[in-house]
Motif scaffolding. Sequence first.
Motif, PDB file in Angstrom:
ATOM      1  N   LYS A 539       5.503   7.202   6.416  1.00  0.00           N
ATOM      2  CA  LYS A 539       4.677   6.812   7.676  1.00  0.00           C
ATOM      3  C   LYS A 539       3.342   7.497   7.279  1.00  0.00           C
ATOM      4  O   LYS A 539       1.920   7.174   7.708  1.00  0.00           O
ATOM      5  N   ASN A 543      -2.052   2.843   3.170  1.00  0.00           N
ATOM      6  CA  ASN A 543      -2.298   1.964   2.952  1.00  0.00           C
ATOM      7  C   ASN A 543      -0.822   0.751   2.568  1.00  0.00           C
ATOM      8  O   ASN A 543      -0.533   0.129   2.558  1.00  0.00           O
ATOM      9  N   SER A 544       0.120   2.369   3.229  1.00  0.00           N
ATOM     10  CA  SER A 544       1.724   1.472   3.527  1.00  0.00           C
ATOM     11  C   SER A 544       2.231   0.518   4.308  1.00  0.00           C
ATOM     12  O   SER A 544       1.583   1.249   5.881  1.00  0.00           O
ATOM     13  N   SER A 545       2.868  -0.500   4.279  1.00  0.00           N
ATOM     14  CA  SER A 545       2.906  -1.353   5.897  1.00  0.00           C
ATOM     15  C   SER A 545       3.781  -0.860   6.310  1.00  0.00           C
ATOM     16  O   SER A 545       3.715  -1.180   7.772  1.00  0.00           O
ATOM     17  N   LEU A 546       4.442   0.745   6.182  1.00  0.00           N
ATOM     18  CA  LEU A 546       5.289   1.407   7.112  1.00  0.00           C
ATOM     19  C   LEU A 546       4.408   2.308   7.730  1.00  0.00           C
ATOM     20  O   LEU A 546       4.783   3.001   9.243  1.00  0.00           O
ATOM     21  N   ASN A 565       9.241  -6.727  10.725  1.00  0.00           N
ATOM     22  CA  ASN A 565       8.933  -7.903   9.913  1.00  0.00           C
ATOM     23  C   ASN A 565       8.910  -7.781   8.455  1.00  0.00           C
ATOM     24  O   ASN A 565       7.258  -8.186   7.363  1.00  0.00           O
ATOM     25  N   SER A 567       8.317  -5.933   6.346  1.00  0.00           N
ATOM     26  CA  SER A 567       7.818  -3.927   5.262  1.00  0.00           C
ATOM     27  C   SER A 567       9.122  -3.723   4.593  1.00  0.00           C
ATOM     28  O   SER A 567      10.075  -3.465   5.362  1.00  0.00           O
ATOM     29  N   TRP A 568       8.428  -3.309   3.389  1.00  0.00           N
ATOM     30  CA  TRP A 568       9.237  -1.512   2.625  1.00  0.00           C
ATOM     31  C   TRP A 568       8.862  -1.236   1.530  1.00  0.00           C
ATOM     32  O   TRP A 568       8.182  -2.395   1.197  1.00  0.00           O
TER      33      TRP A 568
END
Length: 752
Positions: A539, A543-546, A565, A567-568
């Motif tokens: 977290k 820029n992380s999708s998480l 959705n 994200s990984w």
Amino acid sequence: MENNRTVGTPLSRLEGKLKVTGAAKYAGEYNVENLLYGYVVNSTITTGKILTIDSSVALALEGVVEVITHENRPKLPWFDLFYADMDAPPGTVFKPLYNDEIVYNGQPIALVLANDFETARYASTLVKVSYKSEEFQTCLDDHIDKARDAKKGMATMLKPPPPSPTGDFEKDYARAPVKVDSTYQHGTEHHNPIELFATTTIFEGDGKLTIYDKTQGTINSQFYVANIFGLHYKDVRVLAPYVGGAFGSGLRPQYQLFLCVMAAMHLKRNVRVTLDRAQMFTFGHRPPNVQRLRFASEVNGRLTAISHQAISETSRFEDYTEVVSTWSHKLYPAPNTLFEYKLVPLDVYTPVDMRAPGGSTAMHAIECIMDELSYKLDIDPVELRLINYTDTDPSTGKPYTSKELRQCYLKAAEQFGWEKRNPKPGSMKRGNKLVGYGMATGIWDAFQFPSRIEMVLDKSGRVTVNNAVTDIGTGTLTVMTQIAADELGIPIDMVTFSYGDSRKPFSMFQGGSAMTASTGSAIIVAAKLLKKKLFKIAKSMKNSSLAGVSEEELSLKNGGIAGINGSWVSFADLVIHNKKPIRIKKMTMPNMLKLKKYSLGTHSAAFVEVEVDQQLKTITVSRAVSAVAAGKIINPKTARSQVLGSMVWGISKALYEETIMDAKLGKYMNPNLGEYHIPVHADIGELEVIFADEKDDMINELGSKGVGEIGLVAMPAAIANAIFHATGKRINKLPIHFDELFESEGYTPLMA
Ligand code: MOS
């Protein structure tokens, strides 16, 4: 691709190939440069003093480097008042080469060191010893009148004395309409795992020690060495990655460890000491034991009075105890009870735990008297157990966290074909053989120990799980790898379970059928902590999708962290972001606060068929079914192997295994595998193992109990009961010798 969960599947041992190809190295097999070989000289008298010990001839032999005796041994701190070892009974730990006193036959009195093993062994025969013998007592049967209560100590925590009496046993026993009074005996058994006891000590340049030891507990051996030799524990590293069977013999450090380390420090050399097969009979054993049981019931089969009085052997210097007289009241309710456990100190070495110590001895007596009672009552033996069935522990009034014993009885009985049994003794035949069906109950503890786990995730996405525990052949490596992989959502080949090393985080010795529950639960707890840390890092990644995802929405998937959705983020990326491997350490203790409201135990039922030759009286266990209730089974293949091994030991205990004490010489007469009988392949019929479906949310995070010892406890009684059913004879002394079936019947000619 999503990895498959492996918990609950019969995964083969990860180290299996290394073991069967000989690549796995045991304590006495490490290739070490400049190694000296030690061979132990053992006393040939039982008690007394060494008058002279002359090593000159041995020392003159080429290749002999030193002979260490009580006369020239180095001085040692022996901090044993403070600490002996984790499994030391109350008393004074035995000190090899301490002085000229001999306290048991076979006591180590010298260590010969030579450039090769053969020279050391030969030179050991050249050490001349003269003694002054004293009187001794080594035979339990002759000294039953000296029985006394056991001293209390640290070991009492794991092995509490029997509970206090309830009601009025004698009064109710006198009144009761149906009763049995029987006495049971057990012979001595000695540990004979295939791997002999051995230690290789590497004397490191800086004075530190690296020790390969045959032990069930690396940290136990480490502390023993540090405390006896006055070393800092950090300077002593004990490794035991592979152990060729131990069964309790490796719970206490054995004398080859002491002698090997002493020689290495004295000579500043690398030293190996390996015991030979005869020397395996010169330290701890399962003690001989006598038990008197009196059980009484109403005519409907309900038990009203139970008494169990047991007397066991111990040494003069330590009070080794077992839990013997406690088990019947953990199984069967009765308002009037009387339990006793006493010891007779003799001139022998201190007994040591041997697979299901106490339990296997006790359950033989308890389940044989239940069989005898069932005949007096004319009630089927299974039915009698069900009449006296309870989900609570009558000795404490507490419920079991789980107890699927009923399921064990019913499933095993059905699988076995118990309904085909004609209860009349001698009524079932197959050709020239009398056929007997017998059954018995098993119960064993569900111990749990503290365990500290370190988990490290590296940038390849691999997780290393570190813990000092050993794998004594039980399957611990495999099972722990499965548990960690499943909890972390990665395939098992991305997990390395690194163990068997005292430098790793704390573990108790592997024993008491406790490791799956202890180390396994600690892995679950640690893995949860690691996950939390991973989520936090995920977290925090810019820029992380998480980045904006809440923790509840995150999960471990395919070697990474998945959000919603699709994200990984891969574990590898997390480690790169973290700039170093991600690491957690966590100590897990059993939840005693919660568990003290409950009783803990594993249960089993064994059903056995024997064939007894009508003329020769030879006894064969033609088939047996064991059902075991031990919570969740992590690996049905390694668990089944544990139970199968125990069933074989049960056959051994019932029919073969016994060390014979010569009371005149004070020594064991059959210290070899030629005369110390164990069953061979041809003695083992068809064995089946069933695991009951037992859910346990209470006991630990894993819902699992141990399976190491529960498979043994029911077998000896089931076999003895089957022999009674076949022949009409109750032989209450183990092992049962077939010639006892001839008594009072006379010789039956082969051809009448
Ligand atoms: Mo077992 S007798 O606890 O190694």
